[in-house]
Design an enzyme around this catalytic site. Structure first.
Site, PDB file in Angstrom:
ATOM      1  N   GLU A  55      47.199  53.906  32.834  1.00 41.90           N
ATOM      2  CA  GLU A  55      47.451  52.788  31.899  1.00 41.90           C
ATOM      3  C   GLU A  55      46.513  52.709  30.698  1.00 41.90           C
ATOM      4  O   GLU A  55      46.471  51.670  30.013  1.00 41.90           O
ATOM      5  CB  GLU A  55      47.459  51.447  32.668  1.00 41.90           C
ATOM      6  CG  GLU A  55      48.629  51.357  33.644  1.00 41.90           C
ATOM      7  CD  GLU A  55      48.730  50.020  34.363  1.00 41.90           C
ATOM      8  OE1 GLU A  55      49.734  49.818  35.062  1.00 41.90           O
ATOM      9  OE2 GLU A  55      47.805  49.185  34.221  1.00 41.90           O
TER      10      GLU A  55
HETATM   11  C1  BMA Z   1      48.407  48.188  37.558  1.00 33.22           C
HETATM   12  C2  BMA Z   1      47.573  49.136  38.360  1.00 33.22           C
HETATM   13  C3  BMA Z   1      46.293  48.493  38.756  1.00 33.22           C
HETATM   14  C4  BMA Z   1      46.471  47.025  39.046  1.00 33.22           C
HETATM   15  C5  BMA Z   1      47.910  46.697  39.295  1.00 33.22           C
HETATM   16  C6  BMA Z   1      48.161  45.260  39.620  1.00 33.22           C
HETATM   17  O1  BMA Z   1      47.776  47.946  36.454  1.00 33.22           O
HETATM   18  O2  BMA Z   1      47.391  50.288  37.664  1.00 33.22           O
HETATM   19  O3  BMA Z   1      45.373  48.677  37.772  1.00 33.22           O
HETATM   20  O4  BMA Z   1      45.733  46.679  40.129  1.00 33.22           O
HETATM   21  O5  BMA Z   1      48.662  46.991  38.184  1.00 33.22           O
HETATM   22  O6  BMA Z   1      47.845  44.436  38.573  1.00 33.22           O
END
Ligand code: BMA
Length: 906
Positions: free
Chosen positions: A443
């Site tokens: 991300e």
């Molecule tokens: C995404 C994942 C984690 C996070 C999850 C829940 O961003 O990559 O970084 O814990 O969502 O928010």
């Protein structure tokens, strides 16, 4: 070779600081917890106790001793102090002299030691800097990046990022020796054994090229033929495939290709559900004519397979629609629909993660019908045991490089450090058949897209622009990491990030690449009932929070906490839920969908029902797998739920909690990932009456066509009476595909009558798959209705395996079997949290059964006893004719029996 396992730790620089004994692998926190010096920080809100928090700020000293017996008669030897994993910023002293420094927990440290530096009794000291302090100092120097989760200084340290806290994890920035430490003495050793496997187009021949990297006393390699290597490869059944010796000149600088062997009709490795997991074994033995025993032996298992990521243009779905590109995997030319989970580190304290724990988690994964684990970028490159088990169990691995939710720096030392990390990692992981793809980060592109001030320009390929922007890490994701992968493991799929879409598209683009579908829960907080409209070509993250089971919630609390304080809204529970706006979002989805109670059991049940509903049939998994399609039109290549596991006792998106207790969603997902799955969804045509059509589809991930009959029933929720019955077939769900199987149209609605649609796929009269669809929202279901008549019958118990038959006289939503007299984690339960309709039973197989175990139940609205319906009913049957439209336009007329019950005297 001496394993250096016994250590003591103490706070550095404070005289007389108590020393605590410990063993490798260790970290400071878990050592103090084990010694009793630190109260378990998982309990209550002890995470924020000064005694807990101060630990991260200290420098720590770890000390160990090892003996060395110098033997003059012995030939010349090389000596190395080897640290496989130092977390993280540390200096190593040998007999008081600094011999090495570490600043990357993912890069093994091999420290050459001369004989002169050694004594009979040697003292090794490792001084750990405070990672928080070093990170802050680096940030001071190089500037602060932007991020989600944790302190921004974390971006500067090559240390597992979740230690700084995440939206499911506590903050324990610990340090320690998290992997083996050895003192090695050798004349020569095999530094790396690499098997490069190529399959011919028809998969009928594999070429295995074996490379050896050797290290040792140069003179040993000066005379060709004196040093040799024997390569032995065993077949998966243990029989010998080939044993060959290599007597050529070894190079000490580069890899030596010492064998190229062709295997005819190799046994191919497949992910679970698509084939077997045969593993060959290779052993390399280094010999020297003057040395009686082998100089060095290395061996590992390997699977032969070809994994391909298929990204081809998809047929235009609708004229107006955007062009779409597939994103699915083929293993040995067989398309494989990925169904799995995101994996996070299995404990806040890595030293506590053992091979047994890995095995327990990964067996839970495949027992849940899952075939994939994504090793997420904020954790660690897991230990070898994890990947060995994935090879053995047939679990495909999506491997992130360890970058998550941040704009990382890219100054030269940082990039060099990352390059060393990437090369050490790819070199270690390239022997595992289970690894399907590497991705550069988690991300980070999404973060950069959300912060224009970082200057990220998707279509701009100018590295200088990247490095001068505030998102310089593109250089790492698009140069450094892909080069490491292509140099060391050519042909392995790599993407700069997850999510990621090529061609300068936004990382969240749903038409190409993988997607993190967070507009349910995060983002626009869509209704989970709309997940079907939110599909990406491959959904590598999505999720819904759910409370863990009651026993686990109770473990949040300090022992002796008054019962009245143990409730879902307590400060302790909020402490054990790290997600931004968690209470608001859980509340939103529950209030939008459910009637729910507020005592602990009822609230936990309701929150779990929401998670299960969001992650199952009619929503995410169900709707997305419906688009697996067939060759040339594989619109969705897979879905990986966020997240499989937890690293401490917490309310989170996990589907199994820290104590290995599955949440209901685990079973709902399991049903969706079964080899043959029927799906049904309701298209409401008249909101007032609830009149609707019901669409039916099938997903078959086996290699054989599935042929059977469809039996559709509509039940009146209140009375359990059958309102509509239809049957059609034979229908075929072709091998390894999904297909629409027809629809039932014109299902009348009647205000106040809530219809439960049920559909079964029967082959030779046997139910292969069944599914039901419930009117939404569930909270509108009437409460004061006749009892559901839920029964749990013990059909058999044999050798600690019980079969429980669950049934109901009237439609019953989400029946959770609660087992008493045992920790649920010690049972393997085949199914749970089932929807029931009259006339259908669910047999639940429970492994680990023993005397004294009880099975009770809770189901939707079971807090309301229901009207005892032992009344007398009048039954009238009327016949009508109706038309069914079958896939492909065929029309079929059937007679419909309509059964109506009225209570005598009512
Ligand atoms: C995404 C994942 C984690 C996070 C999850 C829940 O961003 O990559 O970084 O814990 O969502 O928010």
């Amino acid at each position: 070779m001496v394993q250096i396992q016994e250590w003591t730790i103490s706070v550095f620089g404070s005289d007389g600081a108590p020393e605590t004994a410990t063993r490798v692998p260790f970290d400071v926190h878990s050592t103090l917890i084990a010694s009793g010096a630190l109260a378990d920080p998982f309990v209550g809100t002890r995470e924020f106790d000064p005694a807990t928090e101060e630990l991260a700020g200290f420098k720590w000293k770890a000390v160990a001793r090892f003996a060395f017996v110098a033997n003059a008669a012995e030939p010349e030897l090389l000596h190395v102090l080897a640290f496989d994993g130092l977390d993280t910023v540390a200096e190593v002293f040998l007999n008081g002299v600094s011999v090495a420094k570490s600043n990357n927990m993912f890069v093994p440290l091999r420290i050459p030691v001369s004989k002169e530096q050694l004594k009979d009794e040697n003292v090794v000291e490792v001084i750990f800097e405070s990672a928080t302090a070093v990170a802050k100092a680096l940030e001071e120097t190089h500037g602060a990046g932007r991020l989600w989760n944790g302190d921004s200084s974390r971006l500067h340290l090559r240390k597992t990022q979740y230690h700084w806290g995440w939206d499911w994890g506590p903050t324990f920035v610990t340090c320690g020796i998290w992997k083996d430490v050895r003192f090695e003495s050798f004349q020569a050793r095999i530094a790396d054994l690499n098997t490069i496997i190529e399959l011919n187009d028809s998969l009928t021949e594999a070429t295995v090229k074996v490379e050896l990297e050797v290290e040792g006393i140069a003179s040993l390699f000066s005379v060709p033929g004196e040093t040799s290597a024997v390569i032995a490869i065993e077949n998966p059944d243990g029989s010998s495939l080939v044993t060959e010796s290599f007597n050529q000149q070894f190079s000490l600088q580069e890899n030596n290709v010492i064998l190229t062997h062709k295997i005819a009709n190799p046994k191919l490795w497949y992910p679970v559900g698509a084939g077997a997991q045969p593993l060959y074994k290779i052993t390399a033995t280094l010999l020297h004519t003057s040395v009686p025993n082998p100089l060095s032996i290395e061996s590992h298992k390997f699977g032969i397979r070809r994994v391909k990521l298929v990204e081809t243009p998809l047929p235009q779905k609708s004229p107006a629609g955007p062009s779409q590109t597939s994103f699915y995997f083929e293993v040995n030319d067989r398309p494989v629909l990925l169904g799995g989970s995101n994996w996070i580190p299995a404990d806040s304290f890595l030293a506590r993660v053992t091979r047994d724990k890995y095995e327990r988690w990964l067996r839970l994964l495949i027992q849940g019908n899952q075939n994939t684990a994504r090793v997420w970028g904020g954790g660690i490159y897991e230990h070898d045991a994890f990947y060995e088990l994935c090879d053995e169990l047939g679990i495909l691995v999506w491997q992130d490089f360890m970058f998550a939710c941040g704009s990382y720096p890219s100054y030269p030392e940082f990039v060099q450090n990352v390059d060393a990390e990437a090369r050490a990692t790819v070199k270690r992981l390239r022997k595992y058949a289970s690894i399907a793809i590497f991705t550069g980060n988690n991300e980070d592109y999404q973060l950069a897209e959300s912060l224009p001030e970082l200057g990220y320009q998707p279509g701009n390929d100018d590295e200088k622009q990247w490095l001068s922007s505030k998102f310089p890490a593109r250089y790492i994701y698009e140069k450094i990491l892909p080069k490491a992968v292509s140099d060391l493991w050519p042909g392995t799929a790599y993407k700069p990030g997850s999510p990621w879409s090529s061609g300068g598209k936004a990382s969240g683009d749903l038409n190409t690449g993988d997607a993190h579908q967070w507009n349910v829960w995060h983002g626009t907080q869509e209704r989970y009932q709309d997940y079907g409209k939110l599909a990406g070509r491959f959904v590598s993250e999505f999720g819904m929070e759910g409370y863990p089971v009651v026993e686990t919630v109770k473990a949040f609390f300090e022992p002796g906490t008054p019962a009245a304080e143990i409730h879902p809204f307590s400060a302790v529970v909020d402490h054990h839920n790290k997600a931004d706006g968690a209470a608001r979002r859980i509340g939103l989805y529950m209030a939008e969908n459910l009637r729910f109670g507020t005592n602990l059991e009822e609230f936990v049940y309701a929150s779990q029902l929401i998670q299960s509903e969001a992650l199952s049939a009619a929503t995410s998994y169900g709707q997305w797998r419906r688009e697996w399609g067939s060759d040339e039109d594989r619109r969705v290549g897979g879905a990986l739920v966020w997240q499989l596991n937890d690293c401490w006792p917490v309310v989170s998106w996990a589907i199994v909690d820290y104590f290995y207790r599955p949440k209901p969603a685990y079973y709902s997902i399991k049903r969706q990932l079964a080899p043959i799955v029927l799906g049904i969804s309701r298209k409401v045509t008249n909101k007032k009456t609830g009149a609707s059509d019901a669409e039916v589809w099938g997903v078959n991930i086996t290699d054989d066509d599935a042929i059977g009959t469809i039996v559709f029933e509509s039940f009146d929720y209140a009375t359990g009476h059958v309102l509509v019955e239809k049957e059609w077939g034979p229908v075929t769900i072709p091998a390894n595909s999904s297909i629409e199987l027809g629809s039932v149209e014109g299902l009348e609605g009647k205000r106040g009558v809530y219809q439960i649609f049920s559909v079964q796929f029967k082959t030779d009269g046997k139910v292969v798959s069944s599914a039901s669809d419930w009117p939404q929202p569930l909270k509108h279901l009437p409460v004061s209705v006749p009892t559901r008549g839920v029964k749990i019958e013990q059909v058999s118990v044999e050798a600690n395996v019980a079969v429980l038959r669950v049934s109901a006289a009237r439609p019953t939503k989400a029946v959770w079997l609660k087992f008493g007299g045992i920790d649920e984690a010690d049972l393997i339960v085949s199914d749970n949290f089932v929807d029931l309709v009259p006339g259908q039973v669910v047999d639940v197989v429970v492994k680990g059964w023993r005397q004294g175990i009880t099975a009770d139940k809770i189901f939707y609205n079971s807090d309301f006893p229901g009207i005892e319906a032992e009344k007398v009913w009048n039954k009238t049957v009327s016949t009508t004719t109706s038309t069914v439209f079958i896939a492909g336009g065929a029309v079929k007329t059937t007679t419909v029996k309509r059964t109506v019950y009225t209570v005598v005297g009512e």
